[in-house]
Motif scaffolding. Structure first.
Motif, mmCIF file in Angstrom:
data_model
loop_
_atom_site.group_PDB
_atom_site.id
_atom_site.type_symbol
_atom_site.label_atom_id
_atom_site.label_comp_id
_atom_site.label_asym_id
_atom_site.label_seq_id
_atom_site.Cartn_x
_atom_site.Cartn_y
_atom_site.Cartn_z
ATOM 1 N N ASN A 236 -9.559 63.770 38.502
ATOM 2 C CA ASN A 236 -9.743 62.340 38.257
ATOM 3 C C ASN A 236 -10.301 62.052 36.872
ATOM 4 O O ASN A 236 -10.693 60.930 36.569
ATOM 5 N N THR A 238 -10.135 61.292 32.936
ATOM 6 C CA THR A 238 -9.164 60.593 32.090
ATOM 7 C C THR A 238 -8.555 61.503 31.025
ATOM 8 O O THR A 238 -7.424 61.272 30.592
ATOM 9 N N ASP A 239 -9.281 62.555 30.614
ATOM 10 C CA ASP A 239 -8.759 63.442 29.564
ATOM 11 C C ASP A 239 -7.452 64.107 29.971
ATOM 12 O O ASP A 239 -6.620 64.418 29.115
ATOM 13 N N TYR A 241 -4.998 62.796 31.454
ATOM 14 C CA TYR A 241 -3.879 61.853 31.506
ATOM 15 C C TYR A 241 -3.753 61.040 30.217
ATOM 16 O O TYR A 241 -3.091 60.001 30.205
ATOM 17 N N MET A 242 -4.369 61.523 29.143
ATOM 18 C CA MET A 242 -4.350 60.808 27.877
ATOM 19 C C MET A 242 -3.207 61.280 26.983
ATOM 20 O O MET A 242 -2.807 62.434 27.020
ATOM 21 N N LEU A 252 -4.063 55.860 28.240
ATOM 22 C CA LEU A 252 -3.962 56.493 29.554
ATOM 23 C C LEU A 252 -2.537 56.362 30.072
ATOM 24 O O LEU A 252 -1.952 55.278 30.044
ATOM 25 N N TRP A 254 -0.567 55.864 32.997
ATOM 26 C CA TRP A 254 -0.625 55.488 34.409
ATOM 27 C C TRP A 254 0.490 56.146 35.197
ATOM 28 O O TRP A 254 0.348 56.403 36.394
ATOM 29 N N TYR A 257 -0.874 59.529 36.153
ATOM 30 C CA TYR A 257 -1.978 59.429 37.115
ATOM 31 C C TYR A 257 -1.470 59.027 38.497
ATOM 32 O O TYR A 257 -1.834 59.638 39.511
ATOM 33 N N GLU A 319 -9.382 55.089 41.008
ATOM 34 C CA GLU A 319 -9.191 54.654 39.626
ATOM 35 C C GLU A 319 -9.551 55.817 38.717
ATOM 36 O O GLU A 319 -10.493 56.564 39.002
ATOM 37 N N PRO A 320 -8.825 56.005 37.603
ATOM 38 C CA PRO A 320 -9.107 57.159 36.730
ATOM 39 C C PRO A 320 -10.467 57.051 36.062
ATOM 40 O O PRO A 320 -10.862 55.976 35.602
ATOM 41 N N GLY A 321 -11.195 58.178 36.050
ATOM 42 C CA GLY A 321 -12.490 58.215 35.381
ATOM 43 C C GLY A 321 -13.545 57.407 36.067
ATOM 44 O O GLY A 321 -14.584 57.108 35.486
ATOM 45 N N GLU A 322 -13.307 57.022 37.330
ATOM 46 C CA GLU A 322 -14.280 56.227 38.073
ATOM 47 C C GLU A 322 -15.580 57.003 38.211
ATOM 48 O O GLU A 322 -15.582 58.189 38.516
#
Length: 406
Positions: A236, A238-239, A241-242, A252, A254, A257, A319-322
């Motif tokens: 989960n 964010t790195d 999916y960047m 990001l 999406w 993800y 949610e990503p990076g939550e």
């Protein structure tokens, strides 16, 4: 408030003007217009300032959970008790991106009706409804008034199932079904399951006969061991999916993800179809340490449809990076199986896979790939990391991303 008073003031002035003209000139036409304006004004004022004394609205979703791309039926039941008969009532519902408006015509003081409509579940998520806006007024809409009615409701949209997944590879959950291969961490010896010894095991658990036969220390696994668990871990962070956007800034993906979440949902469904209950969690590497959120430390994995729905609900609202709450350090029992799903194989989740592998945990990677090819991100480095993991018998499988059905 000022806009609400404009129409009554205009109608009062118009009624007064017609009354003055009738006093001066008389005539049946002016009398008809005067009476009509007086009736409209009186009813409009009563409807605006008295209105309904009780409005109850009930909402029901059928079904309460849908998969992205499917339709959900919304059933509405309306009960009205009013001081004066309402000519019409407009009901507006909104929970982004869903919006619906319906008009009913009670025309009596007590009224009850039902209606339904359909929603297309566009994207996974949890859509919460809090209120309905109701509006009523006179026949021409010159006198209107509105209020909010509390009508709570929740529609859960589960992630789509990945279409391109060829199915779980042979040996999925094999420690539960006693179908072992030469690559399995767990092997069978004379009716008992054994695995290689790890520093976390005590000497009392060593199976000496199997150790002598293998030439390595082996540990016997009890029939109902925590080692029989299967874990489904979603990256989960964010790195992973960047990618570089058009302005060369980090953006990001999406697509990657949501595809990773859909892949988790597909693996989860296939596992339940085989009678296996995996434990689902997300992980994020923070300050070089992996933290988890989910049912990773649940003592028992009970097979049930409700359990699967609960896990799909968990995936639907991610949610990503939550920011993780109630996070847990990794502590998985040796001999268990872990399926890690990530958007990009990087040094952080590669390190986590090695740590789990040294604990006697069988690790398999699923990595979303084509989004990296489109954006030219992490491709060369990811290939080298995958080759290193393969040398340590950590299998890495690439899966094509896809967009959710809309």
């Amino acid at each position: 408030m000022w806009r609400t008073m404009i129409s009554p003031l205009i109608m009062i002035l118009l009624t007064g003007l017609l009354f003055s003209l009738y006093q001066i000139q008389g005539g049946e036409t002016l009398l008809f217009l005067l009476v009509s304006c007086m009736i409209l004004t009186c009813y409009g004022l009563l409807a605006q300032f008295i209105g309904p004394r009780h409005v109850h609205i009930a909402r029901e979703f059928q079904p309460g959970r849908v998969t992205a791309g499917e339709r959900a039926e919304v059933r509405i039941n309306v009960t009205i008790n009013s001081w004066v008969p309402l000519l019409w009532l407009k009901i507006e519902e909104e929970a982004a991106p869903f919006k619906h408006t319906h008009i009913i015509f009670p025309r009596k003081r007590s009224y009850e009706c039902s209606y339904s409509y359909h929603l297309k579940a566009v994207h996974r998520g949890v859509y919460a409804y809090e209120h309905c806006k109701i509006t009523w007024g006179d026949a021409f809409g010159w006198f209107t008034c509105s209020r909010r009615v509390h009508v709570p409701g929740e529609l859960i949209v589960h992630p789509s199932f990945h279409r391109s997944l060829p199915g779980l590879e042979e040996g999925y959950g094999e420690s539960l079904h006693q179908q072992h291969t030469r690559n399995s961490v767990v092997e069978e010896w004379k009716g008992y399951e054994v695995r290689e010894y790890t520093p976390r095991d005590g000497f009392r658990s060593i199976h000496w006969k199997s150790s002598a036969r293998k030439g390595k220390l082996q540990v016997r696994i009890p029939e109902k061991s925590a080692a029989n668990k299967i874990y489904l871990l979603l990256d989960n962070g964010t790195d992973s999916y960047m990618h570089k956007g058009k302005d060369q800034g980090n953006e990001l993906s999406w697509k990657a993800y949501d595809s990773a979440i859909s892949l988790c949902a597909t693996i989860l469904r296939n596992a339940y179809n085989k009678g296996i209950t995996p434990l689902v969690a997300t992980y994020v590497v923070q300050s070089g340490r992996a933290v988890f959120q989910g049912d990773i430390n649940t003592s028992e994995a009970v097979f049930s449809t409700d359990k699967m729905l609960h896990q799909l609900d968990f995936l639907a609202q991610l949610e990503p990076g939550e920011r993780l709450r109630n996070t847990l350090d990794v502590s998985l029992p040796a001999g268990s199986e872990v399926y890690m799903v990530t958007g990009s194989l990087n040094e952080q989740n590669s390190k986590l896979a090695r740590e789990l592998n040294t604990q006697g945990v069988r690790v398999r990677f699923y990595e979303m790939t084509d989004w990296k090819q489109e954006n030219k991100t992490h491709q060369i480095k990811g290939n080298s990391l995958a080759a290193e993991l393969e040398k340590e018998q950590i299998r890495v499988k690439t899966i094509a991303s896809f967009s959710e059905i809309v």
